[in-house]
Design a protein around this motif. Sequence first.
Motif, PDB file in Angstrom:
ATOM      1  N   ARG A 287       0.845  -1.192   0.000  1.00 54.86           N
ATOM      2  CA  ARG A 287       0.000   0.000   0.000  1.00 54.86           C
ATOM      3  C   ARG A 287       0.878   1.239   0.000  1.00 54.86           C
ATOM      4  N   HIS A 289       0.041   5.111   0.292  1.00 55.56           N
ATOM      5  CA  HIS A 289      -0.987   6.122   0.539  1.00 55.56           C
ATOM      6  C   HIS A 289      -2.371   5.526   0.250  1.00 55.56           C
ATOM      7  N   GLU A 290      -3.082   6.024  -0.732  1.00 54.60           N
ATOM      8  CA  GLU A 290      -4.424   5.531  -1.041  1.00 54.60           C
ATOM      9  C   GLU A 290      -4.436   4.650  -2.278  1.00 54.60           C
ATOM     10  N   GLU A 291      -3.296   4.059  -2.603  1.00 52.07           N
ATOM     11  CA  GLU A 291      -3.189   3.186  -3.767  1.00 52.07           C
ATOM     12  C   GLU A 291      -2.656   1.817  -3.356  1.00 52.07           C
ATOM     13  N   PRO A 352      -6.963   2.049  -6.891  1.00 56.83           N
ATOM     14  CA  PRO A 352      -7.376   2.618  -5.599  1.00 56.83           C
ATOM     15  C   PRO A 352      -7.387   1.573  -4.505  1.00 56.83           C
ATOM     16  N   GLU A 354      -8.857  -0.200  -1.622  1.00 58.26           N
ATOM     17  CA  GLU A 354     -10.178  -0.415  -1.045  1.00 58.26           C
ATOM     18  C   GLU A 354     -10.080  -1.515   0.001  1.00 58.26           C
TER      19      GLU A 354
END
Length: 358
Positions: A287, A289-291, A352, A354
């Motif tokens: 991971r 950050h947000e990816e 992304p 999730e």
Amino acid sequence: MLGRWKALLDDRNRFFWVLQAAGWFGYALVSYIGSLMHEMRDIYVLIIVLGAYAGFLLTVPLRYLYRRIWDSKPWLLVLIALAAAYVSASIWAVIDNTTYWEIYKFGFRPESNWFYFKNTTAKFYIMLSWSGLYFGIKYYQMLQDEKQKALMATSMAHQAQLKMLRYQLNPHFLFNTLNAISTLILIKENELANRMMTKLSSFLRFSLDNEPIKKIPLAREVEALMLYLDIEKVRFDERLKVTIELDDDAEHALVPSLFLQPLIENSIKYAIAKMEEGGEINVQAKREHEELVVIIADNGPGTKQPPADLVNKGGVGLANTRDRLQALYGKRYSFTLTANEPSGMRVEIRIPFEQVDA
């Protein structure tokens, strides 16, 4: 609260009656406020209530009339609406005048008919306004229905595209595997062929149990990948080495089902199968950050072609995976194919991040 409003909007019949009651209550309230400016007697409240109630009742038949002529030609629809509004206004004016002169004026009548004409005209404009609101709301609801149908059609087409892309891989994979099993049977390696068939059965069951339009945790995706690798290891034995490195966060990240298998298959076909001593494939996921970043790298011979050309010309796996990612994530993904160091090819995917729900 929002759920109740949505339920109200979805129930068209209930929505009409709520608007009907609220609209005529508002009409009565405005009429009452206007009467305060002229110092009317208290009994005038009864006149206002009777007038609003008459308007409420007279507009109900208009609703059913307009529903029956809804599909008529525009010019005919306008003519009928004007005539119906005028007839309703005339009846309403007669009722309103009767209650006003009999109850409020105790039977007194004006000498001029101008008052009656003015009252009928005012009622006609109110009926036209009611009709305009009815048609406006009806057309808005119709447009919303068409929009919903268009969204549903787009969603169904999107799901069909994803299913097509996922299931397109199965014949390609099955052909290679069944061909390998056939070869094992021909050379009398029945035990290996049976092991390979068992692994294939488990992999296909996993494939059928997971919808191509749904996402699964990466840890489960790796389980499916191991089933596939067990099949390939029957073919390549010690020549195939695979290392998998997953961060703790990455294990629980949601990914498209069976998106790693075609990439690994591509590495085996164009890298490992061409090396007598075999090779190694490394799978990493982490991971950032947000990816979620997923990297598949091999130490094969590589290629002299530009990496970008391989995505379109390198078989089903690469292009298919890219198309699936694009269908699922739109512009919120990246799919990069580059040369690996010191040799081989490297695929990097960013999607992304999730998280699996608790």
